[in-house]
Design an enzyme around this catalytic site. Sequence first.
Site, PDB file in Angstrom:
ATOM      1  N   LYS A 118       0.823  -1.216   0.000  1.00 38.96           N
ATOM      2  CA  LYS A 118       0.000   0.000   0.000  1.00 38.96           C
ATOM      3  C   LYS A 118       0.855   1.262   0.000  1.00 38.96           C
ATOM      4  O   LYS A 118       0.600   2.197  -0.757  1.00 38.96           O
ATOM      5  CB  LYS A 118      -0.912   0.033   1.222  1.00 38.96           C
ATOM      6  CG  LYS A 118      -1.947  -1.063   1.299  1.00 38.96           C
ATOM      7  CD  LYS A 118      -2.920  -0.855   2.448  1.00 38.96           C
ATOM      8  CE  LYS A 118      -2.288  -0.909   3.823  1.00 38.96           C
ATOM      9  NZ  LYS A 118      -1.721  -2.245   4.149  1.00 38.96           N
ATOM     10  N   ASN A 141      -2.822   6.403   5.880  1.00 46.38           N
ATOM     11  CA  ASN A 141      -2.098   5.428   6.695  1.00 46.38           C
ATOM     12  C   ASN A 141      -0.591   5.478   6.453  1.00 46.38           C
ATOM     13  O   ASN A 141       0.197   5.014   7.273  1.00 46.38           O
ATOM     14  CB  ASN A 141      -2.635   4.022   6.372  1.00 46.38           C
ATOM     15  CG  ASN A 141      -2.218   2.979   7.380  1.00 46.38           C
ATOM     16  OD1 ASN A 141      -2.476   3.114   8.563  1.00 46.38           O
ATOM     17  ND2 ASN A 141      -1.560   1.936   6.899  1.00 46.38           N
ATOM     18  N   HIS A 188      -4.835  -9.189  10.420  1.00 45.18           N
ATOM     19  CA  HIS A 188      -5.801  -8.514  11.312  1.00 45.18           C
ATOM     20  C   HIS A 188      -7.052  -9.362  11.539  1.00 45.18           C
ATOM     21  O   HIS A 188      -8.160  -8.822  11.669  1.00 45.18           O
ATOM     22  CB  HIS A 188      -6.193  -7.155  10.725  1.00 45.18           C
ATOM     23  CG  HIS A 188      -5.034  -6.251  10.466  1.00 45.18           C
ATOM     24  ND1 HIS A 188      -4.113  -5.906  11.438  1.00 45.18           N
ATOM     25  CD2 HIS A 188      -4.624  -5.623   9.328  1.00 45.18           C
ATOM     26  CE1 HIS A 188      -3.200  -5.108  10.917  1.00 45.18           C
ATOM     27  NE2 HIS A 188      -3.485  -4.923   9.644  1.00 45.18           N
TER      28      HIS A 188
END
Length: 442
Positions: A118, A141, A188
């Site tokens: 990302k 982020n 996650h």
Amino acid sequence: MRTVVMGAGRSGLAAARFLAGQGREVVLTDARPDPGPDLETALAKAGVPGVWGGHPPALLDRCGELVVSPGIPRTAPFVAEALRRDIPVIGEVELAHRVLRARRDGSRVLAVTGTNGKSTTTDLTAHLLRASGLPAVACGNLGQPFLEAVEGAASGTVFVVELSSYQLESVAGFRAEAAAFLNLTPDHLARHGDLEGYRRAKLRIFERQGDGDVRVVPAAHPEWWQDAPGAGRAVRFGWTPCEAWCDAAGVLRLGEEVLLPRRELRIPGGHNVENALAAALLARHGGARVEAIREGLRSYPGLAHRIAFCGEKDGVQAYNDSKGTNVDATLTAIRALPGPLVLLLGGTDKGASYGPLREALEGKLRRLVFLGAAIPQLTRDLGDLPHDTVPAFDEAVARALAVARTGDQVLLSPACASFDQFSNFEERGERFESLVRDWAGA
């Protein structure tokens, strides 16, 4: 009515400061027992009162909206109580989007999510846009909160926003003119329940897209995105003919346009080929010219401390992957470079076996250099491979550069945290690059 901001991390502070600056009544609440002197001073200057040591339900009385930090799940008791009371719960990303769209100033939003890649794709997309003369900022982020970027940007800016699954949980009206979903591997799961829950959270990046918007998606894995919400048009990247692909000869293509041979990319590895193709699609939809995309791909140096080329001498190249703080990250770095490799390993051990590195190193290892506090564990797991043991960091780097031969790559990808000799991985990487500069200039 007041707004409650839950969580005093960077995004929470950005939201609290902004709202107070708009004259809104704001309260910041955080589980830590006290803010510390620096944060206390900053909040007092911004006119934001804080509640520390927990989140009293009474804060939700007269609350018109709750802004939650990404690390706080919607199942947290305070958040669940807000939802029970029908109080809107959003994140800083949603707030930033609301502020930006209210301006109607010609700014655009491009967004990136996925398990891996990302940050590189976000940063590279902004680089390609700037290469085309467009005002662009990478945020979210990646580092700078989206809201801070919106506050500081001029009209007509293209915002390239990296979004985690945590951030996407709290979007509502967020919309990106182009959004990329790069890849999916288990991560996650404690937060999302299972892989499907994680995938659904990622897909929210497409939720509000309209007919004129695009979703940038991997051609090889339609099962990840074919049931995505929203009306965006799919444009694909991959290794077979599609909207952006790398052909069998190793040439990156954008539609009918040839971009460049993959060997001209300064960011190594097949994963970075995919990142580059996704970034090219995003940048093209953001208004970048094909010629600028081509030159931008050729000039992009990579993110700091992520398999970043940092020097060459006598045919030996050096790469800084100080961000490789675990075995999986180091595996990615090993696979990204052709070898032969002189690999620096060590630092603060995290308890995982280093054994998985063996297979990746087969056929491309020149020598290992063990350093730092993890030497005993490295010796146990990999000590039968060619290696030197040099505890101090500077001397270990010097040894690695000395044993490398023409055509080798010297790679710092320690598979360990840095805390035995450095404050963080950035400091470690900066020291490595300084030593390489001195070596290359000698």
